[in-house]
Design a protein around this motif. Structure first.
Motif, PDB file in Angstrom:
ATOM      1  N   ASP A  60      87.983  -8.579 -26.204  1.00 42.29           N
ATOM      2  CA  ASP A  60      88.664  -9.242 -27.376  1.00 42.29           C
ATOM      3  C   ASP A  60      89.837  -9.266 -27.629  1.00 42.29           C
ATOM      4  OD1 ASP A  60      86.146 -11.002 -27.771  1.00 42.29           O
ATOM      5  OD2 ASP A  60      85.510  -9.590 -28.982  1.00 42.29           O
ATOM      6  N   LEU A  61      90.637  -8.513 -26.470  1.00 39.99           N
ATOM      7  CA  LEU A  61      92.005  -7.932 -26.622  1.00 39.99           C
ATOM      8  C   LEU A  61      92.866  -9.226 -26.355  1.00 39.99           C
ATOM      9  CD1 LEU A  61      91.644  -4.347 -25.594  1.00 39.99           C
ATOM     10  CD2 LEU A  61      92.387  -5.187 -27.711  1.00 39.99           C
ATOM     11  N   VAL A  62      92.373  -9.882 -25.264  1.00 39.92           N
ATOM     12  CA  VAL A  62      93.278 -11.297 -25.079  1.00 39.92           C
ATOM     13  C   VAL A  62      92.530 -12.500 -25.124  1.00 39.92           C
ATOM     14  CG1 VAL A  62      94.656  -9.975 -23.187  1.00 39.92           C
ATOM     15  CG2 VAL A  62      92.654 -11.321 -22.477  1.00 39.92           C
ATOM     16  N   SER A  63      93.172 -13.678 -25.397  1.00 36.61           N
ATOM     17  CA  SER A  63      92.548 -14.900 -25.365  1.00 36.61           C
ATOM     18  C   SER A  63      92.883 -15.695 -24.128  1.00 36.61           C
ATOM     19  CB  SER A  63      92.887 -15.701 -26.656  1.00 36.61           C
ATOM     20  OG  SER A  63      94.233 -15.829 -26.813  1.00 36.61           O
ATOM     21  N   GLN A  64      92.266 -16.783 -23.719  1.00 38.04           N
ATOM     22  CA  GLN A  64      92.753 -17.493 -22.738  1.00 38.04           C
ATOM     23  C   GLN A  64      92.659 -18.850 -22.899  1.00 38.04           C
ATOM     24  OE1 GLN A  64      90.107 -16.540 -19.601  1.00 38.04           O
ATOM     25  NE2 GLN A  64      88.400 -17.577 -20.083  1.00 38.04           N
ATOM     26  N   GLU A  65      93.544 -19.813 -22.686  1.00 36.46           N
ATOM     27  CA  GLU A  65      93.652 -21.347 -23.132  1.00 36.46           C
ATOM     28  C   GLU A  65      93.962 -21.902 -21.729  1.00 36.46           C
ATOM     29  OE1 GLU A  65      96.405 -24.375 -25.444  1.00 36.46           O
ATOM     30  OE2 GLU A  65      96.594 -22.454 -25.811  1.00 36.46           O
ATOM     31  N   ARG A  66      93.174 -23.054 -21.294  1.00 39.78           N
ATOM     32  CA  ARG A  66      93.437 -23.837 -20.084  1.00 39.78           C
ATOM     33  C   ARG A  66      94.166 -24.761 -20.470  1.00 39.78           C
ATOM     34  NH1 ARG A  66      91.670 -24.059 -15.474  1.00 39.78           N
ATOM     35  NH2 ARG A  66      90.048 -22.767 -15.577  1.00 39.78           N
ATOM     36  N   GLN A  67      95.514 -24.954 -19.633  1.00 44.88           N
ATOM     37  CA  GLN A  67      96.644 -25.860 -19.693  1.00 44.88           C
ATOM     38  C   GLN A  67      96.618 -26.521 -18.349  1.00 44.88           C
ATOM     39  OE1 GLN A  67     100.024 -24.171 -21.181  1.00 44.88           O
ATOM     40  NE2 GLN A  67      99.476 -24.324 -23.462  1.00 44.88           N
ATOM     41  N   GLY A  68      95.924 -27.889 -18.331  1.00 44.26           N
ATOM     42  CA  GLY A  68      96.187 -28.338 -16.972  1.00 44.26           C
ATOM     43  C   GLY A  68      95.298 -27.530 -15.865  1.00 44.26           C
ATOM     44  N   ARG A  69      96.074 -27.272 -15.191  1.00 48.09           N
ATOM     45  CA  ARG A  69      95.496 -26.507 -14.049  1.00 48.09           C
ATOM     46  C   ARG A  69      95.528 -25.109 -14.337  1.00 48.09           C
ATOM     47  NH1 ARG A  69      97.316 -27.933  -8.164  1.00 48.09           N
ATOM     48  NH2 ARG A  69      98.462 -26.309  -8.660  1.00 48.09           N
ATOM     49  N   ASN A  70      96.481 -24.467 -14.862  1.00 44.48           N
ATOM     50  CA  ASN A  70      96.718 -23.083 -15.389  1.00 44.48           C
ATOM     51  C   ASN A  70      95.741 -22.619 -16.716  1.00 44.48           C
ATOM     52  OD1 ASN A  70      98.938 -22.969 -13.225  1.00 44.48           O
ATOM     53  ND2 ASN A  70     100.180 -23.973 -14.981  1.00 44.48           N
ATOM     54  N   VAL A  71      95.598 -21.298 -16.368  1.00 42.42           N
ATOM     55  CA  VAL A  71      94.913 -20.836 -17.845  1.00 42.42           C
ATOM     56  C   VAL A  71      96.095 -19.855 -18.431  1.00 42.42           C
ATOM     57  CG1 VAL A  71      93.398 -18.959 -18.587  1.00 42.42           C
ATOM     58  CG2 VAL A  71      92.880 -20.626 -16.639  1.00 42.42           C
ATOM     59  N   LEU A  72      96.355 -19.886 -19.582  1.00 42.71           N
ATOM     60  CA  LEU A  72      97.276 -19.193 -20.139  1.00 42.71           C
ATOM     61  C   LEU A  72      96.623 -17.955 -21.126  1.00 42.71           C
ATOM     62  CD1 LEU A  72     100.342 -19.249 -21.001  1.00 42.71           C
ATOM     63  CD2 LEU A  72      99.936 -20.491 -23.020  1.00 42.71           C
ATOM     64  N   TYR A  73      97.241 -16.700 -20.853  1.00 42.29           N
ATOM     65  CA  TYR A  73      96.703 -15.589 -21.680  1.00 42.29           C
ATOM     66  C   TYR A  73      97.533 -15.071 -22.515  1.00 42.29           C
ATOM     67  CZ  TYR A  73      92.884 -15.330 -18.012  1.00 42.29           C
ATOM     68  OH  TYR A  73      91.894 -15.355 -17.399  1.00 42.29           O
ATOM     69  N   ARG A  74      97.145 -14.733 -23.911  1.00 43.70           N
ATOM     70  CA  ARG A  74      97.971 -14.201 -25.088  1.00 43.70           C
ATOM     71  C   ARG A  74      97.140 -13.021 -25.439  1.00 43.70           C
ATOM     72  NH1 ARG A  74      97.331 -19.802 -26.212  1.00 43.70           N
ATOM     73  NH2 ARG A  74      99.104 -20.930 -26.157  1.00 43.70           N
ATOM     74  N   ALA A  75      98.016 -12.265 -25.919  1.00 40.58           N
ATOM     75  CA  ALA A  75      97.399 -10.849 -26.691  1.00 40.58           C
ATOM     76  C   ALA A  75      96.726 -11.235 -27.864  1.00 40.58           C
ATOM     77  CB  ALA A  75      98.693 -10.068 -26.842  1.00 40.58           C
ATOM     78  N   ALA A  76      95.723 -10.794 -28.077  1.00 38.36           N
ATOM     79  CA  ALA A  76      94.927 -11.029 -29.439  1.00 38.36           C
ATOM     80  C   ALA A  76      95.534 -10.199 -30.503  1.00 38.36           C
ATOM     81  CB  ALA A  76      93.415 -10.977 -29.232  1.00 38.36           C
ATOM     82  N   PHE A  77      96.460 -10.635 -31.287  1.00 38.39           N
ATOM     83  CA  PHE A  77      97.366  -9.666 -32.188  1.00 38.39           C
ATOM     84  C   PHE A  77      96.527  -9.308 -33.308  1.00 38.39           C
ATOM     85  CE2 PHE A  77     100.700 -11.786 -29.796  1.00 38.39           C
ATOM     86  CZ  PHE A  77     101.552 -10.570 -29.327  1.00 38.39           C
TER      87      PHE A  77
END
Length: 107
Positions: A60-77
Protein backbone atom coordinates in the motif's frame (compact mmCIF):
# COMPACT_ATOMS: atom_id res chain seq x y z
CA UNK A 1 -1.37 2.42 11.72
CA UNK A 2 -1.39 -1.18 12.82
CA UNK A 3 1.85 -2.97 13.55
CA UNK A 4 1.28 -5.55 10.78
CA UNK A 5 0.97 -2.74 8.22
CA UNK A 6 4.13 -1.09 9.55
CA UNK A 7 6.06 -4.34 9.19
CA UNK A 8 4.73 -4.86 5.65
CA UNK A 9 5.70 -1.30 4.67
CA UNK A 10 9.16 -1.46 6.19
CA UNK A 11 9.74 -4.87 4.65
CA UNK A 12 8.83 -3.53 1.20
CA UNK A 13 11.20 -0.58 1.63
CA UNK A 14 14.05 -2.80 2.89
CA UNK A 15 15.44 -3.28 -0.60
CA UNK A 16 17.69 -0.81 -2.41
CA UNK A 17 15.74 -0.76 -5.67
CA UNK A 18 12.33 -0.46 -3.99
CA UNK A 19 13.56 2.32 -1.75
CA UNK A 20 14.89 4.17 -4.81
CA UNK A 21 11.59 3.65 -6.67
CA UNK A 22 9.54 4.88 -3.72
CA UNK A 23 11.74 7.95 -3.26
CA UNK A 24 11.49 8.77 -6.97
CA UNK A 25 7.70 8.58 -6.73
CA UNK A 26 7.73 10.84 -3.67
CA UNK A 27 9.76 13.39 -5.63
CA UNK A 28 7.39 13.09 -8.61
CA UNK A 29 4.50 14.03 -6.33
CA UNK A 30 0.84 13.63 -7.26
CA UNK A 31 1.65 13.50 -10.98
CA UNK A 32 3.36 10.14 -10.51
CA UNK A 33 5.49 8.32 -13.07
CA UNK A 34 5.06 5.55 -15.60
CA UNK A 35 7.15 2.40 -15.29
CA UNK A 36 9.09 3.33 -18.41
CA UNK A 37 9.98 6.73 -16.93
CA UNK A 38 11.00 5.10 -13.66
CA UNK A 39 13.09 2.45 -15.43
CA UNK A 40 14.91 5.09 -17.45
CA UNK A 41 15.41 7.45 -14.51
CA UNK A 42 16.67 4.78 -12.12
CA UNK A 43 18.42 2.45 -14.56
CA UNK A 44 16.37 -0.56 -13.46
CA UNK A 45 15.44 -3.28 -15.97
CA UNK A 46 11.70 -3.18 -16.76
CA UNK A 47 11.04 -6.75 -15.60
CA UNK A 48 12.79 -6.12 -12.26
CA UNK A 49 10.98 -2.80 -11.89
CA UNK A 50 7.64 -4.53 -12.40
CA UNK A 51 8.42 -6.90 -9.52
CA UNK A 52 9.45 -4.02 -7.22
CA UNK A 53 6.37 -1.94 -8.08
CA UNK A 54 4.18 -4.95 -7.30
CA UNK A 55 5.82 -5.31 -3.88
CA UNK A 56 5.33 -1.61 -3.11
CA UNK A 57 1.72 -1.80 -4.31
CA UNK A 58 0.96 -4.81 -2.11
CA UNK A 59 2.40 -2.89 0.85
CA UNK A 60 0.00 0.00 0.00
CA UNK A 61 2.95 2.36 -0.44
CA UNK A 62 2.08 3.16 -4.06
CA UNK A 63 -1.12 3.42 -6.03
CA UNK A 64 -1.59 2.67 -9.68
CA UNK A 65 -3.93 4.17 -12.23
CA UNK A 66 -4.40 3.04 -15.78
CA UNK A 67 -4.27 5.89 -18.30
CA UNK A 68 -4.88 4.47 -21.74
CA UNK A 69 -2.10 2.00 -22.46
CA UNK A 70 0.04 3.23 -19.57
CA UNK A 71 -0.09 2.65 -15.85
CA UNK A 72 0.75 5.61 -13.67
CA UNK A 73 2.28 4.96 -10.25
CA UNK A 74 2.11 7.42 -7.37
CA UNK A 75 3.47 7.35 -3.85
CA UNK A 76 0.70 6.82 -1.30
CA UNK A 77 1.39 9.92 0.77
CA UNK A 78 -1.23 9.21 3.47
CA UNK A 79 0.30 5.77 4.10
CA UNK A 80 3.80 7.26 4.11
CA UNK A 81 2.70 9.89 6.63
CA UNK A 82 1.02 7.27 8.81
CA UNK A 83 4.21 5.19 8.77
CA UNK A 84 6.33 8.19 9.75
CA UNK A 85 3.88 9.11 12.49
CA UNK A 86 3.95 5.55 13.84
CA UNK A 87 7.75 5.51 13.87
CA UNK A 88 8.03 8.84 15.65
CA UNK A 89 4.99 8.87 17.95
CA UNK A 90 7.04 8.06 21.04
CA UNK A 91 10.15 10.03 20.21
CA UNK A 92 11.48 12.44 22.82
CA UNK A 93 9.91 10.28 25.53
CA UNK A 94 6.42 11.14 24.31
CA UNK A 95 6.97 14.91 24.30
CA UNK A 96 6.31 16.92 21.17
CA UNK A 97 9.67 17.32 19.49
CA UNK A 98 8.75 18.48 15.96
CA UNK A 99 6.11 20.61 14.35
CA UNK A 100 3.39 18.29 13.00
CA UNK A 101 3.29 20.22 9.72
CA UNK A 102 6.96 19.51 9.14
CA UNK A 103 6.58 15.80 9.94
CA UNK A 104 4.04 15.10 7.20
CA UNK A 105 3.91 15.61 3.47
CA UNK A 106 0.91 17.55 2.17
CA UNK A 107 1.12 16.25 -1.41
Amino acid sequence: MQEANVIRSLSALAHEARLRVFRALVVAGPEGLTPSALAEQLGIAPNALSFHLKELFHADLVSQERQGRNVLYRAAFPVMNDLLAYLTENCCQGAVCTDAAVASCQC
